[in-house]
Scaffold this motif. Structure first.
Motif: not given
Length: 428
Positions: A273, A280, A285, A278, A402, A367
């Motif tokens: 991850q 938004d 994601l 990402y 995240i 991220v």
């Protein structure tokens, strides 16, 4: 002779306009076909615009920082033959950006635009001066004159020279004092000429794109920064050994970045991850299997992020070669658009200027960003003993929407363990 109106071509990204970043020609220049006449900037890259004809520049449309319409007039030439002016008389005018004040100090831009410099009150010097001398130009004077001026507290920058090529003589110092300038008092605190006035510089081109990108990242991403110190003594010994062993071969000299890149690749296996984008707005994601590593690089034109693609498939030497290649291309302005986009996680390093700690800004829509600081010897305690070790802080930022604080710490601690035991970088 005829007139040829050259329109801004489509730069290949379907945009209706582009920012004029710089001119490479001025009115009166003789230009050859395929010669670069201007740089324009889109959201993704700077593009060199070349002339389709040979001729003499008769008119430039637009100024640096102005938005130019695609298929609107850019440059006009005087050419042999009829040209195309008859068909271009009704060409649309360029689409300007929001009105901005004309820069008062960029003389080159004023000259290119063909406009008279805007009037502004000249700043008053701290001492009498009738010398139009560049502030960075060293006045001509003999050592004896310089010593005397220093003793009298006179700034030679403000003295008119009567000698050859404006050389300042002793008589010029006498005339300067006689004209009302008062030497600085001797024996007390040193005095310096006061600086007054200001300079306005328009933020255009890549610098404006960088500013917009940084503002967007800070506005949209709630950052969490985690700092950890890493003992890189063993890593530095390994690096020195490999460089000595490979001296005289075609293998690249290794710095610490390829090892950090490998540590990131290994650490991401357990936390996919973090190797992600990402969105938004869509609430999505996107986790990437491949590690496309952005390398934040300072270039003459500003900060760029060239990309080392598939870092997960490279050994330490291949990674070092590719970091050097893409960073060199970015610094020389020769990086292709695809080499400056698509990174999934970024390293930002200031090298020997890395300081003790910093708070790196995430390269949206990524991220996470990893920021090594400089390596320096520090006194630390190991097994109850005070020893000197080579230490490096790692300053990393994460998108807190995240990546939770615990997960950020786990990721950095994994990198720390790998770098402190460098043999484990290639195990498993």
């Amino acid at each position: 002779m005829g007139r040829f109106v050259f329109k801004l071509p489509d730069v290949g990204e379907g945009t209706a306009e582009a920012e004029l970043a710089a001119w490479h020609v001025k009115v009166g220049d003789v230009v050859a076909e395929d010669q670069v006449v201007a740089d324009v900037m889109t959201d993704k890259a700077t593009v060199e615009i070349t002339s389709p004809v040979s001729g003499t520049v008769s008119k430039l449309h637009g100024e640096p920082g102005q938005m130019m319409a695609v298929r609107g007039p850019l440059v006009e030439f005087e050419v042999e033959g009829d040209g195309n002016a008859a068909a271009e008389e009704s060409s649309p005018a360029p689409v300007p950006a929001a009105p901005a004040p004309e820069p008062k100090s960029l003389a080159a831009q004023i000259e290119v635009a063909g406009a008279a410099p805007p009037s502004a009150p000249a700043p008053a010097p701290a001492r009498r001066s009738d010398v139009a001398r560049d502030p960075n130009q060293k006045p001509l004077a003999s050592p004896a004159v310089r010593n005397r001026a220093r003793e009298l507290g006179i700034e030679l920058q403000f003295v008119t020279g009567s000698g050859p090529a404006g050389r300042i003589e002793h008589a010029d110092l006498d005339a300067y004092i006689a004209g009302g300038a008062r030497p600085a008092a001797r024996g007390g605190a040193a005095t310096y000429a006061r600086a007054e006035g200001s300079t306005e510089v328009r933020i255009i081109g890549l610098r404006r794109k960088i500013a917009e990108k940084m503002a967007e990242s800070v506005r949209r991403i709630p950052h969490i920064t985690y700092v950890e110190e890493i003992d890189v003594t063993a890593l530095e010994e390994l690096r020195a050994h490999l460089n000595a062993q490979n001296k005289g071969t075609d293998r690249p000299k290794l710095n610490v970045l390829p090892f950090i890149a490998r540590a990131i690749v290994v650490a991401l296996r357990d936390q996919p991850q973090i190797n992600a984008w990402y969105d938004d707005e869509a609430g999505i994601l996107t986790q990437h299997a491949a590690v496309h590593l952005g390398i934040a690089a300072q270039t003459p034109n500003g900060l760029m992020v060239p990309v080392v693609r598939h870092a997960e498939a490279r050994d330490v030497y291949d990674t070092a070669d590719e970091i050097a290649r893409v960073s060199g291309a970015a610094k020389s302005g020769k990086a292709a658009k695809e080499e400056l986009s698509g990174s999934t996680i970024t390293i930002t390093s200031l090298g020997t200027l890395g300081g003790v700690v910093h708070t790196p800004i995430i390269n949206h829509p990524e991220v996470a960003i990893v920021g090594p600081n400089k390596i320096q010897e520090r006194v630390v305690v190991r097994d109850g003993q005070i020893v000197v070790r080579k230490m490096m802080n790692l300053s990393s930022s994460f998108d807190h929407r995240i990546v939770d604080g615990h997960d950020a710490a786990v990721f950095v601690q994994r990198i720390k363990g790998l770098l402190e035991q460098p043999a484990t970088l290639w195990m498993g």
